[in-house]
Scaffold this motif. Sequence first.
Motif, PDB file in Angstrom:
ATOM      1  N   THR A  38       0.988  -1.168   0.073  1.00  0.00           N
ATOM      2  CA  THR A  38       0.105  -0.083   0.099  1.00  0.00           C
ATOM      3  C   THR A  38       0.937   1.187  -0.109  1.00  0.00           C
ATOM      4  O   THR A  38       1.799   1.300   0.676  1.00  0.00           O
ATOM      5  N   LEU A  39       0.790   2.045  -0.943  1.00  0.00           N
ATOM      6  CA  LEU A  39       1.638   3.245  -1.149  1.00  0.00           C
ATOM      7  C   LEU A  39       0.372   4.412  -1.172  1.00  0.00           C
ATOM      8  O   LEU A  39      -0.348   4.545  -2.294  1.00  0.00           O
ATOM      9  N   ASN A  40       0.702   5.417  -0.484  1.00  0.00           N
ATOM     10  CA  ASN A  40      -0.075   6.585  -0.518  1.00  0.00           C
ATOM     11  C   ASN A  40      -1.872   6.283  -0.581  1.00  0.00           C
ATOM     12  O   ASN A  40      -2.425   6.687  -1.288  1.00  0.00           O
ATOM     13  N   ASN A  41      -1.852   5.256   0.361  1.00  0.00           N
ATOM     14  CA  ASN A  41      -3.647   4.769   0.549  1.00  0.00           C
ATOM     15  C   ASN A  41      -3.752   4.062  -0.743  1.00  0.00           C
ATOM     16  O   ASN A  41      -5.206   4.180  -0.972  1.00  0.00           O
ATOM     17  N   GLN A  42      -3.076   3.745  -1.677  1.00  0.00           N
ATOM     18  CA  GLN A  42      -3.495   3.104  -2.828  1.00  0.00           C
ATOM     19  C   GLN A  42      -2.595   1.604  -2.973  1.00  0.00           C
ATOM     20  O   GLN A  42      -1.418   1.481  -2.468  1.00  0.00           O
ATOM     21  N   LYS A  43      -3.394   0.534  -3.355  1.00  0.00           N
ATOM     22  CA  LYS A  43      -2.794  -0.777  -3.406  1.00  0.00           C
ATOM     23  C   LYS A  43      -2.053  -0.878  -4.575  1.00  0.00           C
ATOM     24  O   LYS A  43      -2.607  -0.464  -5.517  1.00  0.00           O
ATOM     25  N   ARG A  44      -0.415  -1.354  -4.492  1.00  0.00           N
ATOM     26  CA  ARG A  44       0.294  -1.116  -5.659  1.00  0.00           C
ATOM     27  C   ARG A  44       0.964  -2.563  -5.804  1.00  0.00           C
ATOM     28  O   ARG A  44       1.008  -3.257  -4.927  1.00  0.00           O
ATOM     29  N   ALA A  45       1.089  -3.070  -7.040  1.00  0.00           N
ATOM     30  CA  ALA A  45       1.699  -4.375  -7.263  1.00  0.00           C
ATOM     31  C   ALA A  45       2.939  -4.034  -8.125  1.00  0.00           C
ATOM     32  O   ALA A  45       3.409  -3.259  -8.922  1.00  0.00           O
ATOM     33  N   SER A  46       3.998  -5.107  -7.490  1.00  0.00           N
ATOM     34  CA  SER A  46       5.353  -5.164  -8.382  1.00  0.00           C
ATOM     35  C   SER A  46       5.486  -6.556  -8.882  1.00  0.00           C
ATOM     36  O   SER A  46       4.881  -7.623  -8.346  1.00  0.00           O
ATOM     37  N   LEU A  47       5.933  -6.835  -9.823  1.00  0.00           N
ATOM     38  CA  LEU A  47       6.108  -8.099 -10.491  1.00  0.00           C
ATOM     39  C   LEU A  47       7.458  -8.335 -10.785  1.00  0.00           C
ATOM     40  O   LEU A  47       8.334  -7.505 -11.272  1.00  0.00           O
ATOM     41  N   ALA A  48       7.849  -9.508 -10.531  1.00  0.00           N
ATOM     42  CA  ALA A  48       9.355 -10.350 -10.583  1.00  0.00           C
ATOM     43  C   ALA A  48       9.175 -11.401 -11.334  1.00  0.00           C
ATOM     44  O   ALA A  48       8.467 -12.333 -11.111  1.00  0.00           O
ATOM     45  N   VAL A  49      10.537 -11.849 -12.048  1.00  0.00           N
ATOM     46  CA  VAL A  49      10.654 -13.009 -12.867  1.00  0.00           C
ATOM     47  C   VAL A  49      12.037 -13.428 -12.195  1.00  0.00           C
ATOM     48  O   VAL A  49      13.221 -12.663 -12.311  1.00  0.00           O
ATOM     49  N   ILE A  50      12.120 -14.568 -11.483  1.00  0.00           N
ATOM     50  CA  ILE A  50      13.429 -15.077 -10.883  1.00  0.00           C
ATOM     51  C   ILE A  50      13.867 -15.966 -11.719  1.00  0.00           C
ATOM     52  O   ILE A  50      13.140 -17.101 -12.148  1.00  0.00           O
ATOM     53  N   LEU A  51      15.231 -15.997 -12.236  1.00  0.00           N
ATOM     54  CA  LEU A  51      15.828 -16.892 -13.046  1.00  0.00           C
ATOM     55  C   LEU A  51      17.061 -17.538 -12.257  1.00  0.00           C
ATOM     56  O   LEU A  51      17.678 -17.206 -11.452  1.00  0.00           O
ATOM     57  N   HIS A  52      17.122 -19.022 -12.673  1.00  0.00           N
ATOM     58  CA  HIS A  52      18.177 -19.828 -11.997  1.00  0.00           C
ATOM     59  C   HIS A  52      19.404 -19.271 -12.884  1.00  0.00           C
ATOM     60  O   HIS A  52      19.283 -18.659 -13.784  1.00  0.00           O
ATOM     61  N   PRO A  53      20.469 -19.350 -12.033  1.00  0.00           N
ATOM     62  CA  PRO A  53      21.742 -18.879 -12.817  1.00  0.00           C
ATOM     63  C   PRO A  53      22.099 -19.467 -14.105  1.00  0.00           C
ATOM     64  O   PRO A  53      21.807 -20.662 -14.263  1.00  0.00           O
ATOM     65  N   ALA A  54      22.818 -18.895 -14.807  1.00  0.00           N
ATOM     66  CA  ALA A  54      23.075 -19.384 -16.339  1.00  0.00           C
ATOM     67  C   ALA A  54      24.428 -20.163 -16.166  1.00  0.00           C
ATOM     68  O   ALA A  54      24.656 -20.876 -16.961  1.00  0.00           O
ATOM     69  N   VAL A  99       4.174  -6.948   1.077  1.00  0.00           N
ATOM     70  CA  VAL A  99       5.342  -6.543   1.594  1.00  0.00           C
ATOM     71  C   VAL A  99       5.164  -4.888   1.854  1.00  0.00           C
ATOM     72  O   VAL A  99       4.218  -4.167   1.708  1.00  0.00           O
ATOM     73  N   ARG A 100       6.243  -4.577   2.696  1.00  0.00           N
ATOM     74  CA  ARG A 100       6.323  -3.036   2.904  1.00  0.00           C
ATOM     75  C   ARG A 100       6.517  -2.387   1.694  1.00  0.00           C
ATOM     76  O   ARG A 100       7.444  -2.635   0.957  1.00  0.00           O
ATOM     77  N   PRO A 101       6.118  -1.140   1.554  1.00  0.00           N
ATOM     78  CA  PRO A 101       6.642  -0.264   0.499  1.00  0.00           C
ATOM     79  C   PRO A 101       8.005   0.165   0.581  1.00  0.00           C
ATOM     80  O   PRO A 101       8.616   0.287   1.424  1.00  0.00           O
ATOM     81  N   SER A 102       8.570   0.442  -0.564  1.00  0.00           N
ATOM     82  CA  SER A 102       9.847   0.811  -0.717  1.00  0.00           C
ATOM     83  C   SER A 102      10.470   2.216  -0.145  1.00  0.00           C
ATOM     84  O   SER A 102      11.187   2.335   0.257  1.00  0.00           O
ATOM     85  N   LYS A 103       9.259   2.906   0.008  1.00  0.00           N
ATOM     86  CA  LYS A 103       9.576   4.291   0.611  1.00  0.00           C
ATOM     87  C   LYS A 103       9.851   4.218   2.089  1.00  0.00           C
ATOM     88  O   LYS A 103      10.210   4.952   2.539  1.00  0.00           O
ATOM     89  N   ASP A 104       9.576   3.062   2.732  1.00  0.00           N
ATOM     90  CA  ASP A 104       9.726   2.528   4.106  1.00  0.00           C
ATOM     91  C   ASP A 104      11.398   2.576   4.251  1.00  0.00           C
ATOM     92  O   ASP A 104      11.692   2.530   5.408  1.00  0.00           O
ATOM     93  N   PHE A 105      12.116   2.501   3.350  1.00  0.00           N
ATOM     94  CA  PHE A 105      13.630   2.144   3.355  1.00  0.00           C
ATOM     95  C   PHE A 105      14.436   3.246   2.780  1.00  0.00           C
ATOM     96  O   PHE A 105      14.006   4.089   1.824  1.00  0.00           O
ATOM     97  N   GLU A 107      17.239   3.438   1.443  1.00  0.00           N
ATOM     98  CA  GLU A 107      17.916   3.213   0.073  1.00  0.00           C
ATOM     99  C   GLU A 107      17.160   2.152  -0.640  1.00  0.00           C
ATOM    100  O   GLU A 107      16.900   1.227   0.105  1.00  0.00           O
ATOM    101  N   LYS A 108      17.458   2.213  -1.946  1.00  0.00           N
ATOM    102  CA  LYS A 108      16.758   0.961  -2.698  1.00  0.00           C
ATOM    103  C   LYS A 108      17.293  -0.309  -2.350  1.00  0.00           C
ATOM    104  O   LYS A 108      16.639  -1.512  -2.301  1.00  0.00           O
ATOM    105  N   GLU A 109      18.829  -0.486  -2.155  1.00  0.00           N
ATOM    106  CA  GLU A 109      19.454  -1.764  -1.733  1.00  0.00           C
ATOM    107  C   GLU A 109      19.134  -2.055  -0.548  1.00  0.00           C
ATOM    108  O   GLU A 109      18.752  -3.526  -0.436  1.00  0.00           O
ATOM    109  N   LEU A 110      18.559  -1.456   0.527  1.00  0.00           N
ATOM    110  CA  LEU A 110      18.002  -1.936   1.741  1.00  0.00           C
ATOM    111  C   LEU A 110      16.736  -2.752   1.524  1.00  0.00           C
ATOM    112  O   LEU A 110      16.437  -3.542   2.092  1.00  0.00           O
ATOM    113  N   TYR A 111      15.995  -1.734   0.692  1.00  0.00           N
ATOM    114  CA  TYR A 111      14.541  -2.505   0.344  1.00  0.00           C
ATOM    115  C   TYR A 111      14.774  -3.923  -0.366  1.00  0.00           C
ATOM    116  O   TYR A 111      14.025  -4.991  -0.118  1.00  0.00           O
TER     117      TYR A 111
END
Length: 130
Positions: A38-54, A99-105, A107-111
């Motif tokens: 939830t970001l600024n009282n609005q539900k938001r989604a992030s999408l991710a694709v995880i790949l096995h090591p090449a 999950v928690r919103p990225s703005k709670d962190f 730095e992006k790396e901490l998120y």
Amino acid sequence: MIQRFIELGEGYGDFYELLELATTNKERVAAFVQFETTLNNQKRASLAVILHPATKAGFMPIYYCREGISIKEDIESKRVREFRELGESLQKRVRQLEVRPSKDFAEKELYEQYLIGVFRVNHCLPPLNW
């Protein structure tokens, strides 16, 4: 094993690039993840694709589009639907997490480190090999 996020962006072009990465690397796809916040009282989604090591180098990329999709209770987003359909076509179910919103962190790396922990706890990522 190194598990690292690679952020693509939140626009349509970035989303379709994410789908293309999954399609062209279908034999490497480990998981599809939709994580919502939830970001600024609005539900938001992030999408991710995880790949096995090449290679034996042990680099496991996590490509993602961060908080760019609005989630409405009564309307399914076209991007979420396409993401789910691609996951189904590759015989991977989309894991959904809150999950928690990225703005709670500060730095992006901490998120991203926080997300890696959440992904591990929910078995989206394998444990580290020491």
